[in-house]
Design a protein around this motif. Structure first.
Motif, mmCIF file in Angstrom:
data_model
loop_
_atom_site.group_PDB
_atom_site.id
_atom_site.type_symbol
_atom_site.label_atom_id
_atom_site.label_comp_id
_atom_site.label_asym_id
_atom_site.label_seq_id
_atom_site.Cartn_x
_atom_site.Cartn_y
_atom_site.Cartn_z
ATOM 1 N N ARG A 13 0.826 -1.199 0.000
ATOM 2 C CA ARG A 13 0.000 0.000 0.000
ATOM 3 C C ARG A 13 0.866 1.257 0.000
ATOM 4 O O ARG A 13 1.789 1.400 0.803
ATOM 5 N N GLU B 289 -1.025 -4.726 8.261
ATOM 6 C CA GLU B 289 -0.600 -4.066 7.029
ATOM 7 C C GLU B 289 0.487 -3.048 7.319
ATOM 8 O O GLU B 289 0.436 -2.335 8.326
ATOM 9 N N GLN C 172 7.103 -7.346 9.197
ATOM 10 C CA GLN C 172 6.082 -6.963 8.223
ATOM 11 C C GLN C 172 6.603 -5.857 7.309
ATOM 12 O O GLN C 172 6.334 -5.856 6.104
#
Length: 247
Positions: A34, A150, A63
């Motif tokens: 993203r 995320e 992550q």
């Protein structure tokens, strides 16, 4: 900054236009990572959507490493497979990405001389024309936003070619200088997450250590500012490879 928007301002219109071009190229890679949408632009400012999240903490670093790996893999697969590190690359969008060594050689030699590191060591790490190519995009830990599972990537001011693992080393150096020494298991998890995203044989621990020292030299001047509280030599999670491992 207001509401759901974030306004990034620039003193130089050319730097503003370059950052917009960097964002456009990274968004075109379709990496699955993203990025904030670019809503509008002026001569000296860019307006992005404001994404939720915060700077990654230590537990979020794997992550962030995985997101970085997905971006790197997409760039190599779609644009940089036949590119050399020692030559600029013109992308399909017309963006010229500088080579790896040229923007770094002078500042690294200057910093190395102050740290009593021989310039030939720096040149050996910069002159890596035969390696697989991806990019550098200022991997400061503050240029990621963690939100649940995320991690988004923000800040598009700087972009050059770089070998795989170079930005991962920068992420770990900036996180260490911010939060303190990282545990071995954190380093291992980050390297594993990155290599799963790119390729198991890409980016050895030895490469990671050596690239970390380049980031350290380039980040020395920021110690005590911008959240960098810990000197890298005090929090380095392994012996200094310039002294123990490099030929």
């Amino acid at each position: 900054m207001s509401g759901d928007l974030f306004v990034k301002r620039y003193d130089d219109p050319e730097r503003c236009a370059t950052a917009a071009a960097h964002h456009g190229w990274l968004a075109s890679l379709d990496s699955g990572v993203r990025l904030p949408a670019l809503i509008a632009r002026g001569a000296q400012h860019l307006v992005f959507e404001r994404l939720p999240g915060r700077a990654p903490r230590v537990k979020d670093l794997p992550q962030a490493a995985a997101a970085l790996g997905r971006l790197h893999a997409a760039a190599h697969r779609q644009e940089l497979r036949a590119t050399r590190l020692d030559r600029p690359h013109t992308t399909s969008t017309g963006l010229v990405i500088p080579d790896f060594a040229s923007p770094r050689r002078a500042p690294l030699h200057h910093a190395a001389a102050e740290a009593s590191i021989h310039g030939s060591v720096i040149d050996a790490l910069l002159d890596r024309a035969g390696e697989s190519v991806t990019f550098y995009k200022d991997p400061n830990v503050r240029n990621y936003l963690a939100n649940g599972n995320e991690v988004a990537v923000v800040d598009f001011d700087d972009l050059t070619l770089a070998p795989f693992g170079y930005d991962l080393a920068g992420l770990l150096v900036t996180a260490s200088m911010t939060y303190g020494r990282l545990a071995d298991r954190s380093i291992t998890r980050c390297l594993r997450a990155y290599r799963v995203a790119v390729a198991p044989q890409i980016c050895s621990l030895a490469d990671l250590k050596r690239y970390a020292e380049l980031h350290h030299l380039l980040t020395l001047r920021y110690l005590g500012r911008n959240g960098y509280r810990h000197p890298w030599p005090a929090v380095r999670p392994w012996p200094d490879p310039f002294l123990t491992e490099l030929p």
